[in-house]
Design an enzyme around this catalytic site. Structure first.
Site, PDB file in Angstrom:
ATOM      1  N   ASP A 125       0.858  -1.204   0.000  1.00 35.02           N
ATOM      2  CA  ASP A 125       0.000   0.000   0.000  1.00 35.02           C
ATOM      3  C   ASP A 125       0.888   1.247   0.000  1.00 35.02           C
ATOM      4  OD1 ASP A 125      -3.119  -0.724   1.212  1.00 35.02           O
ATOM      5  OD2 ASP A 125      -1.562  -2.206   1.530  1.00 35.02           O
ATOM      6  N   GLU A 131      -5.337   7.461   0.221  1.00 33.25           N
ATOM      7  CA  GLU A 131      -5.728   6.793   1.464  1.00 33.25           C
ATOM      8  C   GLU A 131      -4.644   6.821   2.539  1.00 33.25           C
ATOM      9  OE1 GLU A 131      -7.180   2.730   1.280  1.00 33.25           O
ATOM     10  OE2 GLU A 131      -7.691   2.868   3.403  1.00 33.25           O
ATOM     11  N   THR A 161      -7.421  -4.168   0.549  1.00 33.87           N
ATOM     12  CA  THR A 161      -6.181  -4.695   1.153  1.00 33.87           C
ATOM     13  C   THR A 161      -6.437  -6.077   1.769  1.00 33.87           C
ATOM     14  OG1 THR A 161      -5.482  -2.438   1.596  1.00 33.87           O
ATOM     15  CG2 THR A 161      -4.302  -4.156   2.780  1.00 33.87           C
ATOM     16  N   HIS A 197     -19.310  -4.654   5.363  1.00 31.82           N
ATOM     17  CA  HIS A 197     -19.218  -3.477   4.487  1.00 31.82           C
ATOM     18  C   HIS A 197     -20.559  -3.178   3.816  1.00 31.82           C
ATOM     19  CE1 HIS A 197     -14.548  -3.757   4.055  1.00 31.82           C
ATOM     20  NE2 HIS A 197     -14.957  -3.623   5.296  1.00 31.82           N
ATOM     21  N   ARG A 247     -24.256  -1.818  -1.957  1.00 29.46           N
ATOM     22  CA  ARG A 247     -23.543  -1.616  -0.703  1.00 29.46           C
ATOM     23  C   ARG A 247     -24.512  -0.857   0.181  1.00 29.46           C
ATOM     24  NH1 ARG A 247     -17.931  -1.907  -0.565  1.00 29.46           N
ATOM     25  NH2 ARG A 247     -16.907  -0.848   1.156  1.00 29.46           N
TER      26      ARG A 247
HETATM   27  P1  AMP Z   1     -14.806  -3.922  -0.377  1.00 30.79           P
HETATM   28  O1  AMP Z   1     -13.591  -4.612  -0.905  1.00 30.79           O
HETATM   29  O2  AMP Z   1     -15.811  -3.592  -1.415  1.00 30.79           O
HETATM   30  O3  AMP Z   1     -15.374  -4.609   0.808  1.00 30.79           O
HETATM   31  O4  AMP Z   1     -14.331  -2.480   0.075  1.00 30.79           O
HETATM   32  C1  AMP Z   1     -13.136  -2.220   0.707  1.00 30.79           C
HETATM   33  C2  AMP Z   1     -13.253  -0.848   1.341  1.00 30.79           C
HETATM   34  O5  AMP Z   1     -14.263  -0.868   2.330  1.00 30.79           O
HETATM   35  C3  AMP Z   1     -12.026  -0.385   2.071  1.00 30.79           C
HETATM   36  O6  AMP Z   1     -11.211   0.357   1.220  1.00 30.79           O
HETATM   37  C4  AMP Z   1     -12.575   0.484   3.198  1.00 30.79           C
HETATM   38  O7  AMP Z   1     -12.387   1.859   2.938  1.00 30.79           O
HETATM   39  C5  AMP Z   1     -14.057   0.213   3.186  1.00 30.79           C
HETATM   40  N1  AMP Z   1     -14.621  -0.112   4.501  1.00 30.79           N
HETATM   41  C6  AMP Z   1     -13.981  -0.411   5.646  1.00 30.79           C
HETATM   42  N2  AMP Z   1     -14.855  -0.617   6.657  1.00 30.79           N
HETATM   43  C7  AMP Z   1     -16.100  -0.433   6.156  1.00 30.79           C
HETATM   44  C8  AMP Z   1     -17.429  -0.489   6.691  1.00 30.79           C
HETATM   45  N3  AMP Z   1     -17.657  -0.790   7.962  1.00 30.79           N
HETATM   46  N4  AMP Z   1     -18.455  -0.233   5.862  1.00 30.79           N
HETATM   47  C9  AMP Z   1     -18.250   0.047   4.574  1.00 30.79           C
HETATM   48  N5  AMP Z   1     -17.011   0.107   3.999  1.00 30.79           N
HETATM   49  C10 AMP Z   1     -15.952  -0.119   4.779  1.00 30.79           C
HETATM   50 MG    MG Z   2     -10.091   1.267  -0.314  1.00 29.34          MG
END
Ligand code: AMP
Ligand code: MG
Length: 343
Positions: A47, A70, A128, A223, A264
């Site tokens: 990263d 970020e 990540t 998420h 989402r």
């Molecule tokens: P995804 O791979 O679609 O699950 O998204 C990854 C991203 O989700 C990361 O870059 C974070 O910025 C974000 N993230 C972290 N925690 C949360 C949460 N509680 N709700 C929604 N997004 C999140």
């Molecule tokens: Mg991200």
């Protein structure tokens, strides 16, 4: 007449592909284990390396442009991270020979700029957790002007070049992987194979067969709200089981017609959380230029002009376009069971 934004597009593509190579090298050197940041999210050597490399490239060509990225350099600069800083510095040597840790920290710091009339937003590794697990991740870079995304690149090093229906079951080394998604506003979107350089225009799925429509959502259950997301597609009569995928690669999957809808829909404590601009900007333009549509859960377009977060928006609805209105209605109809309206 020359096409607009070609310098920005070309530089963004070159820098993100270099960063993707760095990420894969870090993985091969088995130094991709994660550190946990104070906000409990993970970060790796890759990263930091990817952010430094891309900020260095942007600074050289567009020195006036701010970058809202970020990663922060403060943790990496702390004495207890000395070994990690040395590893990040080593990871950059193939691209910037002789780079010093202090320069590298400056480039990462440059990526923590303020949004303005024209700025870049960068996620050096989106997903990540996926990267560390060996699943999907993306290097995402977008140019924003007056709140609108104008140029977008996202590189997905682990994404199959050709869609694989049973990806997880196929032996990983038999599949060609690595796709860059590129878009400039008004000029369409294309996919570039990182294996052989083949370029293909992107087009969402235009077949109207609800039974076959495909939902795609995060691997990380917290998420979004999987139960609500699945209720929405049941209401619509979609029969295909949802696909889970990390990162902005989800937008790419819809843009190339493999999936039709990314939901989402946060609930509980997450409902008040606002999304980071770097987690969506590049994906939104790629999908819109491929014929898709992106709004929040209320049908509002995403507003990238509020700083580093999507303060005006709640939830994400990204679709092939044709299903969008029906999806928004199904979300509102089912909302009472899962979520209170925006307070
Ligand atoms: P995804 O791979 O679609 O699950 O998204 C990854 C991203 O989700 C990361 O870059 C974070 O910025 C974000 N993230 C972290 N925690 C949360 C949460 N509680 N709700 C929604 N997004 C999140
Ligand atoms: Mg991200």
């Amino acid at each position: 007449m020359a096409l607009a934004y070609q310098n920005e597009r070309n530089l963004a593509l070159k820098a993100t592909i270099a960063a993707a190579q760095l990420c894969e090298q870090v993985r091969q050197a088995q130094t991709s284990q994660a550190f946990i940041k104070p906000d409990h999210s993970p970060v790796t050597i890759a990263d930091y390396g990817a952010q430094a490399l891309i900020c260095h490239a942007l600074q050289a060509m567009f020195p006036e442009d701010a970058i809202v990225g970020e990663e922060d350099a403060d943790i990496l600069a702390s004495p207890e991270m000395e070994t990690c800083l040395a590893q990040v510095t080593a990871s950059l040597q193939s691209w910037v020979e002789g780079v010093k840790p202090s320069q590298l920290l400056d480039w990462i710091r440059r990526g923590k700029g303020q949004s303005s009339d024209r700025f870049w937003t960068l996620d050096p590794i989106d997903g990540t957790k996926g990267y560390v697990r060996g699943d999907q991740y993306a290097i995402a870079l977008a140019l924003i002007e007056k709140g609108l995304v104008q140029v977008a690149v996202m590189v997905c090093p682990a994404l199959p070049v050709q869609f694989q229906n049973n990806d997880r079951k196929s032996p990983p080394d038999t599949i060609d992987r690595g796709v860059a998604f590129v878009a400039v506003r008004g000029q369409g979107a294309e996919a570039l194979s990182l294996v052989d350089g083949t370029r293909s225009p992107l087009q969402v799925n235009t077949i109207s067969t609800p039974q076959g429509f495909q939902l795609i959502e995060s691997v990380e259950r917290d998420h979004g709200t999987p139960q609500w997301q699945h209720q929405v597609i049941r209401t619509l009569g979609w029969e295909a089981p949802p696909i889970q995928m990390d990162s902005l690669a989800k937008y790419g999957s819809i843009a190339r017609g493999e999936a039709d809808l990314y939901l989402r829909l946060p609930t509980g404590a997450s409902a008040e959380r606002r999304e980071n601009i770097w987690d969506h900007a590049a994906g939104v333009l790629v999908l819109e230029e491929a014929g898709g549509r992106v709004t929040d859960r209320w049908g509002k377009p995403l507003n990238f002009g509020c700083g580093s977060k999507l303060l005006d928006n709640q939830g994400i609805v990204a679709s092939n376009g044709q299903v969008h209105e029906a999806v928004l209605q199904a979300i509102q109809d089912s909302a009472i069971d899962y979520q209170n309206p925006l307070s």
